[in-house]
Design a protein around this motif. Structure first.
Motif, PDB file in Angstrom:
ATOM      1  N   GLY B 106       0.786  -1.232   0.000  1.00  0.00           N
ATOM      2  CA  GLY B 106       0.000   0.000   0.000  1.00  0.00           C
ATOM      3  C   GLY B 106       0.816   1.278   0.000  1.00  0.00           C
ATOM      4  O   GLY B 106       0.261   2.362   0.151  1.00  0.00           O
ATOM      5  N   GLU B 107       2.104   1.197  -0.138  1.00  0.00           N
ATOM      6  CA  GLU B 107       2.912   2.423  -0.201  1.00  0.00           C
ATOM      7  C   GLU B 107       4.017   2.252  -1.241  1.00  0.00           C
ATOM      8  O   GLU B 107       4.316   1.132  -1.662  1.00  0.00           O
ATOM      9  CB  GLU B 107       3.509   2.761   1.163  1.00  0.00           C
ATOM     10  N   LEU B 108       4.572   3.390  -1.609  1.00  0.00           N
ATOM     11  CA  LEU B 108       5.670   3.320  -2.579  1.00  0.00           C
ATOM     12  C   LEU B 108       6.985   3.213  -1.817  1.00  0.00           C
ATOM     13  O   LEU B 108       7.229   3.986  -0.884  1.00  0.00           O
ATOM     14  CB  LEU B 108       5.673   4.561  -3.464  1.00  0.00           C
ATOM     15  N   ARG B 109       7.778   2.259  -2.215  1.00  0.00           N
ATOM     16  CA  ARG B 109       9.073   2.068  -1.563  1.00  0.00           C
ATOM     17  C   ARG B 109      10.177   2.596  -2.474  1.00  0.00           C
ATOM     18  O   ARG B 109      10.194   2.325  -3.671  1.00  0.00           O
ATOM     19  CB  ARG B 109       9.318   0.580  -1.288  1.00  0.00           C
ATOM     20  N   VAL B 110      11.089   3.334  -1.867  1.00  0.00           N
ATOM     21  CA  VAL B 110      12.243   3.860  -2.590  1.00  0.00           C
ATOM     22  C   VAL B 110      13.494   3.354  -1.891  1.00  0.00           C
ATOM     23  O   VAL B 110      13.667   3.581  -0.691  1.00  0.00           O
ATOM     24  CB  VAL B 110      12.243   5.408  -2.600  1.00  0.00           C
ATOM     25  N   ARG B 111      14.324   2.660  -2.626  1.00  0.00           N
ATOM     26  CA  ARG B 111      15.582   2.179  -2.054  1.00  0.00           C
ATOM     27  C   ARG B 111      16.692   3.175  -2.364  1.00  0.00           C
ATOM     28  O   ARG B 111      16.782   3.693  -3.481  1.00  0.00           O
ATOM     29  CB  ARG B 111      15.959   0.819  -2.647  1.00  0.00           C
ATOM     30  N   LEU B 112      17.512   3.436  -1.379  1.00  0.00           N
ATOM     31  CA  LEU B 112      18.606   4.389  -1.555  1.00  0.00           C
ATOM     32  C   LEU B 112      19.877   3.667  -1.958  1.00  0.00           C
ATOM     33  O   LEU B 112      20.088   2.508  -1.587  1.00  0.00           O
ATOM     34  CB  LEU B 112      18.872   5.150  -0.248  1.00  0.00           C
ATOM     35  N   ARG B 113      20.712   4.383  -2.682  1.00  0.00           N
ATOM     36  CA  ARG B 113      22.009   3.798  -3.050  1.00  0.00           C
ATOM     37  C   ARG B 113      22.882   3.661  -1.811  1.00  0.00           C
ATOM     38  O   ARG B 113      22.885   4.523  -0.929  1.00  0.00           O
ATOM     39  CB  ARG B 113      22.703   4.706  -4.066  1.00  0.00           C
ATOM     40  N   GLU B 114      23.607   2.587  -1.802  1.00  0.00           N
ATOM     41  CA  GLU B 114      24.446   2.301  -0.648  1.00  0.00           C
ATOM     42  C   GLU B 114      25.764   3.060  -0.784  1.00  0.00           C
ATOM     43  O   GLU B 114      26.330   3.170  -1.864  1.00  0.00           O
ATOM     44  CB  GLU B 114      24.717   0.791  -0.615  1.00  0.00           C
ATOM     45  N   GLY B 115      26.221   3.583   0.319  1.00  0.00           N
ATOM     46  CA  GLY B 115      27.559   4.187   0.332  1.00  0.00           C
ATOM     47  C   GLY B 115      27.611   5.610  -0.175  1.00  0.00           C
ATOM     48  O   GLY B 115      28.698   6.108  -0.457  1.00  0.00           O
ATOM     49  N   VAL B 116      26.440   6.281  -0.296  1.00  0.00           N
ATOM     50  CA  VAL B 116      26.470   7.682  -0.735  1.00  0.00           C
ATOM     51  C   VAL B 116      26.994   8.530   0.421  1.00  0.00           C
ATOM     52  O   VAL B 116      26.525   8.436   1.548  1.00  0.00           O
ATOM     53  CB  VAL B 116      25.071   8.161  -1.162  1.00  0.00           C
ATOM     54  N   GLY B 147      -0.350  15.320  -2.105  1.00  0.00           N
ATOM     55  CA  GLY B 147      -0.713  14.007  -2.637  1.00  0.00           C
ATOM     56  C   GLY B 147       0.205  12.912  -2.130  1.00  0.00           C
ATOM     57  O   GLY B 147      -0.031  11.736  -2.382  1.00  0.00           O
ATOM     58  N   ILE B 148       1.260  13.292  -1.448  1.00  0.00           N
ATOM     59  CA  ILE B 148       2.164  12.300  -0.856  1.00  0.00           C
ATOM     60  C   ILE B 148       2.054  12.454   0.656  1.00  0.00           C
ATOM     61  O   ILE B 148       2.326  13.531   1.202  1.00  0.00           O
ATOM     62  CB  ILE B 148       3.630  12.523  -1.299  1.00  0.00           C
ATOM     63  N   GLY B 149       1.603  11.398   1.289  1.00  0.00           N
ATOM     64  CA  GLY B 149       1.409  11.449   2.738  1.00  0.00           C
ATOM     65  C   GLY B 149       2.723  11.302   3.475  1.00  0.00           C
ATOM     66  O   GLY B 149       3.774  11.732   2.998  1.00  0.00           O
ATOM     67  N   ALA B 150       2.633  10.672   4.604  1.00  0.00           N
ATOM     68  CA  ALA B 150       3.817  10.563   5.453  1.00  0.00           C
ATOM     69  C   ALA B 150       4.924   9.783   4.746  1.00  0.00           C
ATOM     70  O   ALA B 150       4.668   8.849   3.987  1.00  0.00           O
ATOM     71  CB  ALA B 150       3.443   9.868   6.749  1.00  0.00           C
ATOM     72  N   VAL B 151       6.142  10.210   5.015  1.00  0.00           N
ATOM     73  CA  VAL B 151       7.315   9.497   4.506  1.00  0.00           C
ATOM     74  C   VAL B 151       7.991   8.840   5.699  1.00  0.00           C
ATOM     75  O   VAL B 151       8.248   9.485   6.715  1.00  0.00           O
ATOM     76  CB  VAL B 151       8.295  10.479   3.820  1.00  0.00           C
ATOM     77  N   LEU B 159      12.801   3.781   1.973  1.00  0.00           N
ATOM     78  CA  LEU B 159      11.753   4.720   2.376  1.00  0.00           C
ATOM     79  C   LEU B 159      10.395   4.161   1.997  1.00  0.00           C
ATOM     80  O   LEU B 159      10.261   3.456   1.003  1.00  0.00           O
ATOM     81  CB  LEU B 159      11.885   6.040   1.621  1.00  0.00           C
ATOM     82  N   GLY B 160       9.382   4.519   2.764  1.00  0.00           N
ATOM     83  CA  GLY B 160       8.007   4.206   2.389  1.00  0.00           C
ATOM     84  C   GLY B 160       7.229   5.501   2.271  1.00  0.00           C
ATOM     85  O   GLY B 160       7.286   6.346   3.177  1.00  0.00           O
ATOM     86  N   LEU B 161       6.524   5.702   1.154  1.00  0.00           N
ATOM     87  CA  LEU B 161       5.751   6.925   0.949  1.00  0.00           C
ATOM     88  C   LEU B 161       4.288   6.546   0.783  1.00  0.00           C
ATOM     89  O   LEU B 161       3.940   5.795  -0.133  1.00  0.00           O
ATOM     90  CB  LEU B 161       6.220   7.670  -0.309  1.00  0.00           C
ATOM     91  N   ARG B 162       3.441   7.066   1.662  1.00  0.00           N
ATOM     92  CA  ARG B 162       2.004   6.803   1.579  1.00  0.00           C
ATOM     93  C   ARG B 162       1.412   7.719   0.522  1.00  0.00           C
ATOM     94  O   ARG B 162       1.378   8.931   0.692  1.00  0.00           O
ATOM     95  CB  ARG B 162       1.334   7.074   2.916  1.00  0.00           C
ATOM     96  N   THR B 163       0.969   7.141  -0.554  1.00  0.00           N
ATOM     97  CA  THR B 163       0.413   7.960  -1.631  1.00  0.00           C
ATOM     98  C   THR B 163      -0.368   7.080  -2.600  1.00  0.00           C
ATOM     99  O   THR B 163      -0.096   5.881  -2.723  1.00  0.00           O
ATOM    100  CB  THR B 163       1.531   8.693  -2.403  1.00  0.00           C
ATOM    101  N   SER B 164      -1.312   7.726  -3.267  1.00  0.00           N
ATOM    102  CA  SER B 164      -2.014   7.018  -4.334  1.00  0.00           C
ATOM    103  C   SER B 164      -1.489   7.445  -5.704  1.00  0.00           C
ATOM    104  O   SER B 164      -1.965   6.981  -6.736  1.00  0.00           O
ATOM    105  CB  SER B 164      -3.522   7.302  -4.244  1.00  0.00           C
TER     106      SER B 164
END
Lengths: 488, 475
Positions: B106-116, B147-151, B159-164
């Motif tokens: 139910g949320e959008l997941r964003v993975r971050l690059r490692e080692g930044v 349109g983007i709820g809690a992060v 990251l998880g972003l609550r959004t439709s």
């Protein structure tokens, strides 16, 4: 009197005298080297004597497949044509005996020279000399490739069975002594042909055989995909034929990211591997039919460029390779940095680096006329210097661009190098052909006419399937109409 | 005599032909030996060297979303990175993220690059990103996150972003410069190609970050010196103290941005003289955009091609007068120049115009206080596309609800016909370019008209040997 002679010694006379001396020298050399072939076998020194101790096995002979009935033979006679240069015969005999008669003491092999290596002639020779095996060797030069045919005859059986095995290899300086040299390369004989080749976003190119048919393909890596081409020669005209294309597999961006995207190729365990500076992953390429595929592999040099003497990695935050090579098979660790360490402290650390960093490097083993294999090392540094090293001797020349390719084009034991120019804004680029001799001397052979675009990538290989390597270089033009140069 | 005259005429004709032939030969030679088209060169740009550039407004430590001038916008991009970045072809590429967002539970997941690496040595984590986006939501560009709820941080690097909203839409939003990631330390830190220091004399020093996620810049250092008058800037450029200038100098090379930031003249419709539509019509009738070109505004009445201009009926004939107060930012000398030019135009139509400049800190308070009639702003679009530009214009004119409403639908793609009226006059585009010395290469602008500081480089012949790039060695 002296003055009279001096006045008569005009430039015309000087030229005539030089021409006469040249003709005399040529005829003397021809007489010395061109031994007339005879049909009757002539005894040669015993096999294995006189070969240089550091000569490594020659690939031409290593692919021979002797017959199964050869095991347990008591003695053999090897019949071969006379070498063009007698100095090559000892090593030729040693190599032939080692590869064609495994398990037989060299002292039990007699060598004779003859051009008649028919089955009957071999059988007669073996029986007359009291040997149970006879080998006939044929060597011939086709374009710039040497074909070897060995015929085995079992003289102890009746009827005598025979067995034929073939091998071929590109001409090199040693084989040139055996079968005759390739035409001498001179600057005026270099041919440069260009083809329109629009390849925006070109990352790198290589000449390698990816379909295993023995003929090299041109591999062109661009930002979205990699393409394999064949170059067909129709008279003097060249035609580029696209064989297959494949999109790059999805992969994570490298950290830190590379500002300039480059693809590099290496050969590992008979496979062609490709990597990119901007994305993770090492891939083996395979061309089957019209399908080109990437296969993720564990490289001997993960994320780096493999050479025979080690593994080179990009300098962090730069777009060139570090000069200090790591042992193969070891995973590269990114330098950790403090706040100060991760920022630029100087314009370039090149001056501090013990081993020169490089945009491109060529490491070639070139067989010499003596049979020795010499390692030639050449690279272009970020400062535009071509640095070459062979047998501990180093030479360098400035004013070069990032493109570099190398091969022994004319099989003379020297490494031929193709470089581009150190171009300032608004100046035309050009290609240069250098010859790096075994004595470490760099000499300019040829320079191309000016090119409108920038020449950043070059490769060398037997692209035209003649056994003679050719250079290719890509000229990127900002206003379109980019070119592929084929120089041979 | 006749014969002699005929011979002379023949000789004269022959001479003319000879001269013509000579001229043609000279032209042919000049054509053949003339300079070839410019090429990039067969060596990639060298690393190292220093460039000194002038500022186009008051200098302060760059912070995402705080830019009011084009150079400040370029500085933001040079110091901070976004999770995604738009390419020149319009496609998005993950920058601090590994890949595009993925919908999961139910949320959008964003993975971050490692080692930044964050400037200062720490490694970027999801907690840093959450903190940065929460701060951006509370700021003046919070509408970008409508349109983007809690992060939430779903792991050290996730990251998880609550959004439709769709994954592409969210990635598009997260490529906006005001949503670049800031890590609060003793000073705000970024992950961009340059580490910024504010010098005691007010100048900015940008040091190249070697392990930047986007790649190390070519230049070792860029010094941004405080703004000065046009004459002083020109003199400094001609004396070789600057490698670039915003004023045209003799013999300099120049590169202009292909994207102009719209210059908005915003009326105060909630109070004062311009609450009256008749007065607004009279102001509109007084505007002569062509005369603004000399102060650096490329005339134009629309926010973008195809979007309608804000018009009042009968503006050409409307007459009004009285005092008007134009509010400008003291941080941007360009606004002051435009305001003075406008004052002259309005003065001729019977308005008594007072131009008031306010500092960056005071300006929002003054705008809220309402003691102004007109104000100027340069619309630095955070994202490409007409919808994003329209939403940014709503936000700039104080119509935050309309900006949010548009953002809740989408900020991608072409215009939204129902949302084109931004209730402000577009004076034109802010002419933005850089005049530079021949020894500064790689000058260019991105799709949003921002100077690409990380692409600048010095030629090798200037960098020379080991001493190259030392601050004293300006050429």
């Amino acid at each position: 009197m002296t003055r009279a002679l001096a006045s008569a010694w005009t430039p015309g006379l000087r030229r005539a005298a030089l021409a006469g001396a040249w003709l005399l020298a040529c005829s003397a050399l021809t007489t010395a080297s061109d031994a007339q072939p005879s049909a009757a076998p002539v005894e040669a020194p015993a096999a294995g004597q006189g070969a240089p101790p550091d000569a490594s096995p020659h690939p031409l002979f290593e692919t021979l497949s002797p017959p199964a009935w050869l095991a347990g033979r008591a003695s053999a006679i090897l019949v071969r044509p006379a070498a063009r240069d007698a100095r090559a015969e000892a090593l030729l005999d040693a190599s032939l005996v080692r590869a064609a008669l495994p398990g037989l003491e060299p002292s039990r092999v007699r060598v004779a020279t003859s051009i008649d290596v028919s089955r009957d002639a071999l059988l007669r020779t073996a029986r007359e000399a009291g040997h149970d095996t006879a080998l006939g060797v044929e060597l011939r030069l086709e374009q710039q490739r040497v074909h070897l045919r060995v015929r085995y005859v079992d003289a102890s059986a009746d009827p005598a069975p025979d067995h034929v095995t073939d091998a071929r290899a590109p001409l090199d300086a040693f084989l040139a002594r055996v079968v005759g040299p390739a035409p001498v390369l001179r600057g005026t004989g270099v041919r440069a042909r260009t083809m329109r080749f629009d390849a925006a976003g070109l990352l790198g190119m290589e000449i390698a055989d990816v379909d295993g048919d023995g003929r090299a393909e041109l591999l062109v890596a661009r930002a979205p995909h990699l393409t394999a081409y064949s170059i067909l020669q129709d008279g003097a005209r060249l035609r580029l034929v696209r064989r297959a294309r494949a999109s790059w597999p999805g992969a994570a961006l490298r950290v830190p990211h590379a500002r300039r995207s480059v693809a590099w190729f290496s050969q590992q365990a008979g496979r062609v591997l490709v990597s990119r500076s901007d994305y993770e992953g090492d891939y083996a390429l395979a061309l089957r039919g019209d399908a080109l595929s990437f296969e993720g592999v564990e490289s001997e040099c993960p994320g780096g460029l493999r050479f025979a003497d080690g593994c080179a990695h990009w300098v962090a935050g730069r777009d060139y390779f570090g000069g200090a090579l790591q042992p193969l098979g070891r995973r590269h660790t990114r330098p950790s940095g403090t706040e100060e360490g991760e920022e630029d402290e100087g314009p370039d650390e090149e001056a501090r680096a013990r081993t020169p960093r490089f945009y491109a490097r060529v490491l070639h083993s070139v067989r010499q006329a003596s049979g020795r294999v010499l390692s030639f090392d050449a690279l272009v540094t970020p400062h535009g210097s071509l640095v070459a090293q062979v047998a501990g001797r180093r030479a360098s020349v400035g004013g070069q661009g990032a493109a570099l390719a190398g091969a022994d084009v004319d099989a003379d034991g020297a490494l031929d190098l193709l470089t581009s120019d150190y171009v300032r804004e608004g100046q035309p680029d050009r290609l240069r052909w250098f010859r790096l001799g075994a004595d470490g001397q760099l000499g300019l052979v040829w320079e191309s006419p000016p090119a409108r675009g920038a020449l950043l990538h070059a490769a060398a290989g037997d692209l035209l399937d003649t056994g003679r390597p050719a250079f290719v270089a890509f000229e990127a033009r900002a206003d379109g109409g980019s070119r592929l140069w084929v120089v041979d | 005599m006749q014969l002699e005259r005929g011979t002379r005429a023949t000789a004269a004709r022959a001479g003319t032909w000879r001269r013509l032939a000579c001229a043609l030969a000279v032209v042919a030679c000049a054509t053949l030996t003339g300079p070839l088209p410019r090429v990039q060169g067969a060596l990639p740009p060298a690393y190292g060297g220093v460039a000194v550039l002038p500022a186009d407004g008051t200098l302060a430590r760059p912070l995402p979303g705080e830019a009011v001038t084009p150079l400040q916008a370029a500085l933001e991009v040079a110091v901070y990175d976004t999770l995604y970045t738009p390419q020149s072809n319009g496609r998005l590429t993950p920058l601090l993220a590994v890949d595009m967002p993925v919908r999961l539970q139910g949320e959008l997941r964003v993975r971050l690059r490692e080692g930044v690496r964050v400037h200062g040595g720490t490694t970027l984590t999801a907690a840093h990103v959450v903190h940065s986006l929460d701060a951006a939501r509370a700021g003046r560009h919070g509408w970008l996150l409508a349109g983007i709820g809690a992060v939430r941080a779903r792991g050290p690097l996730e990251l998880g972003l609550r959004t439709s909203l769709s994954a592409r839409e969210v990635a598009h939003r997260l490529s906006a410069a005001p949503l670049a990631i800031v890590v609060p330390q003793s000073v705000p830190r970024g992950t961009g190609p340059f580490v910024v220091d504010v010098q005691p004399n007010g100048h900015l020093r940008l040091r190249g970050a070697r392990l930047a996620a986007r790649g190390a810049p070519y230049l070792r250092e860029i010094q941004i010196v405080a703004p000065r008058s046009s004459a002083d800037e020109l003199r400094a450029f001609e004396l070789g103290e600057l490698h670039g200038a915003f004023v045209a100098a003799r013999g300099s090379q120049s590169v202009r941005a292909r994207t102009f930031a719209p210059v908005l003249l915003i009326p105060n419709r909630s109070g004062g003289a311009l609450a009256s539509a008749a007065v607004r019509a009279a102001v509109e009738g007084a505007l002569d955009r062509a005369r603004l070109e000399r102060v650096g505004v490329v005339p134009g009445a629309q926010l973008a091609d195809g979007l309608p201009a804000w018009r009042h009926p009968g503006a050409d004939a409307a007459r009004a007068g009285g005092p008007l107060r134009i509010l400008t930012s003291a941080d941007d000398p360009f606004e002051r120049r435009v305001a003075d030019a406008l004052a002259a135009q309005l003065d001729a139509r019977g308005f008594a115009v007072q131009v008031v400049s306010s500092s960056r800190a005071e300006l929002p308070e003054r705008v809220r206080g309402g003691v102004w009639d007109l104000r100027l702003t340069t619309l630095l679009a955070p994202l490409p596309g007409e919808r994003a530009l329209t939403a940014a214009a709503f936000a700039a004119t104080g119509q935050l609800e309309r900006a949010r409403a548009l953002a809740e639908r989408s900020l991608r793609g072409a215009r939204d016909p129902g949302s084109a009226d931004v209730a402000a006059w577009i004076l034109g585009g802010r002419d933005h370019g850089l005049h530079h010395r021949a020894t500064l290469h790689g000058v260019g602008f991105d799709a949003l008209g921002r100077l690409r500081l990380d692409a600048l480089y010095r030629p090798r012949e200037v960098l020379g040997g080991a001493a190259a790039g030392k601050p004293g060695g300006r050429r």
